[in-house]
Design a protein around this motif. Sequence first.
Motif, PDB file in Angstrom:
ATOM      1  N   ARG A  52       9.382 -46.566  24.596  1.00  0.00           N
ATOM      2  CA  ARG A  52       9.677 -47.101  25.925  1.00  0.00           C
ATOM      3  C   ARG A  52       9.089 -46.200  27.006  1.00  0.00           C
ATOM      4  NH1 ARG A  52      13.363 -50.758  26.483  1.00  0.00           N
ATOM      5  NH2 ARG A  52      12.540 -51.250  24.425  1.00  0.00           N
ATOM      6  N   GLN A  70       5.423 -46.797  27.260  1.00  0.00           N
ATOM      7  CA  GLN A  70       5.117 -48.060  27.928  1.00  0.00           C
ATOM      8  C   GLN A  70       5.107 -47.943  29.447  1.00  0.00           C
ATOM      9  OE1 GLN A  70       8.098 -50.615  26.242  1.00  0.00           O
ATOM     10  NE2 GLN A  70       6.890 -51.070  24.422  1.00  0.00           N
ATOM     11  N   TYR A 129       1.540 -46.800  29.760  1.00  0.00           N
ATOM     12  CA  TYR A 129       0.593 -47.623  28.999  1.00  0.00           C
ATOM     13  C   TYR A 129       0.400 -49.008  29.624  1.00  0.00           C
ATOM     14  CZ  TYR A 129      -1.145 -50.275  24.925  1.00  0.00           C
ATOM     15  OH  TYR A 129      -1.856 -51.079  24.081  1.00  0.00           O
ATOM     16  N   TYR A 130       1.493 -49.681  29.990  1.00  0.00           N
ATOM     17  CA  TYR A 130       1.384 -51.058  30.476  1.00  0.00           C
ATOM     18  C   TYR A 130       0.661 -51.183  31.825  1.00  0.00           C
ATOM     19  CZ  TYR A 130       4.173 -53.124  26.705  1.00  0.00           C
ATOM     20  OH  TYR A 130       4.622 -53.576  25.494  1.00  0.00           O
ATOM     21  N   HIS A 151       6.235 -57.956  30.929  1.00  0.00           N
ATOM     22  CA  HIS A 151       6.562 -56.626  30.415  1.00  0.00           C
ATOM     23  C   HIS A 151       6.710 -55.577  31.518  1.00  0.00           C
ATOM     24  CE1 HIS A 151       6.418 -57.426  26.115  1.00  0.00           C
ATOM     25  NE2 HIS A 151       5.392 -58.214  26.345  1.00  0.00           N
ATOM     26  N   LEU A 171      10.124 -53.161  32.580  1.00  0.00           N
ATOM     27  CA  LEU A 171      10.161 -51.705  32.689  1.00  0.00           C
ATOM     28  C   LEU A 171      10.579 -51.245  34.086  1.00  0.00           C
ATOM     29  CD1 LEU A 171       6.954 -50.612  30.751  1.00  0.00           C
ATOM     30  CD2 LEU A 171       9.305 -50.236  30.065  1.00  0.00           C
ATOM     31  N   ASN A 229      13.977 -56.068  27.094  1.00  0.00           N
ATOM     32  CA  ASN A 229      12.875 -56.109  26.138  1.00  0.00           C
ATOM     33  C   ASN A 229      13.316 -56.787  24.840  1.00  0.00           C
ATOM     34  OD1 ASN A 229      10.202 -55.616  25.495  1.00  0.00           O
ATOM     35  ND2 ASN A 229      10.689 -53.733  24.428  1.00  0.00           N
ATOM     36  N   ASP A 249       8.232 -53.100  19.861  1.00  0.00           N
ATOM     37  CA  ASP A 249       7.499 -52.454  20.949  1.00  0.00           C
ATOM     38  C   ASP A 249       6.057 -52.185  20.545  1.00  0.00           C
ATOM     39  OD1 ASP A 249       9.748 -52.189  22.766  1.00  0.00           O
ATOM     40  OD2 ASP A 249      10.529 -50.713  21.370  1.00  0.00           O
ATOM     41  N   MET A 284       2.674 -53.883  22.194  1.00  0.00           N
ATOM     42  CA  MET A 284       1.627 -53.008  22.733  1.00  0.00           C
ATOM     43  C   MET A 284       0.269 -53.297  22.110  1.00  0.00           C
ATOM     44  SD  MET A 284       3.951 -49.537  22.803  1.00  0.00           S
ATOM     45  CE  MET A 284       2.679 -48.386  23.312  1.00  0.00           C
TER      46      MET A 284
END
Length: 360
Positions: A44, A47, A50-51, A103, A107, A195, A315, A319
């Motif tokens: 998490r 992310q 990353y996202y 997504h 977050l 999520n 997750d 990803m």
Amino acid sequence: MDQNLKKMDWNVTTNGKSFILYFNFLVAHYEELPFVLRMRYVFRLIQYIYYPVLAVVGFAVNILTIVILPRGKCGLSRCVTRYLVAMAATDLLVIILDLILRHIPILYQKEFHFVYSFRVCNIHAVLLHAATDCSVWFTVSFTFDRFVAICCQKLKTKYCTERTAAVVLGTVTLLSGLKNIFWYFMLTSFYNLSNMPWFCYTTIDVLNSPVWTAITFLHYILTPCVPFALILLLNAVTARHIILASRARRQLRGASSGECPSDPEMDSRRNSIILLFVISGNFILLWAVFMVHSIWIQMYYLGYDSVYIPFYLMDIGFMLQLLSCCTNMAIYAVTQTKFRQQLKNVGKYPFTLILKLIKR
């Protein structure tokens, strides 16, 4: 696996926490957490960075692909170009509908709290799953087109045309839209920023209904399980045909000339098949975890919970699946010299334009 741990694993959410608060919580309780939950908290945190990065990169690379390919300067046939442009367009839609509008708000809940006021979640779900289906089945369509071009010479002239590509892509788009209408009736219009496999609130009747569970299970069988099987089968047959044809052609040319000179026809075919195999292999590798977890979660809803798969795999699956929407341009750049040159030209264009304006 303890049932309480399963429940805790399922319910790991950001709860509106910032990256710093989330990081501090993980550091403070790292040793106390079981490995399963520890991994889910770690992913998490990843992310959070990353996202957003993936959203920027994915949006940019797919726009560039859509701009470069239709210009017809990459040495690809117009039929192949149509498939690749369609794949880039649907990947762009997935980036927008899934990554940016699903997504990232999960977050960054504080920043996207206004999403709760929009009552369009079920419509969003229909569009998202339709775009995802198109992205997957366009890859299958492209694989089948290359299979026909290489293995079915008599059918090639009729099937591998720009018009056929347009008909196939339009049909896949229509069927994908019709297939996913059930999400509108299954889910409510309210967003659920957690999520979970479903990002909309659902009614108790739906959650407890074996009919809806079976429909959802069938959805994940059709995408991506069936495409996996088709791509593997088509590529296996295509590879076998190429190996046999290459061997026979080398023997024929060697017997007639006494040596094995370069063969432009085989070089062209080799480049085409490298592009096909890399695209197909990339799809299979990046979708594999998502497919396994999606099927398992539906089995879990149907009551088959004897084998436990940690939810942090969900997750990882999300990803990697979203990463698959950003990799095709890199594949074209690596495997296609002319595409790489066009990409350089596009990169140089802003600087060339600035120099022209300065000289004026």
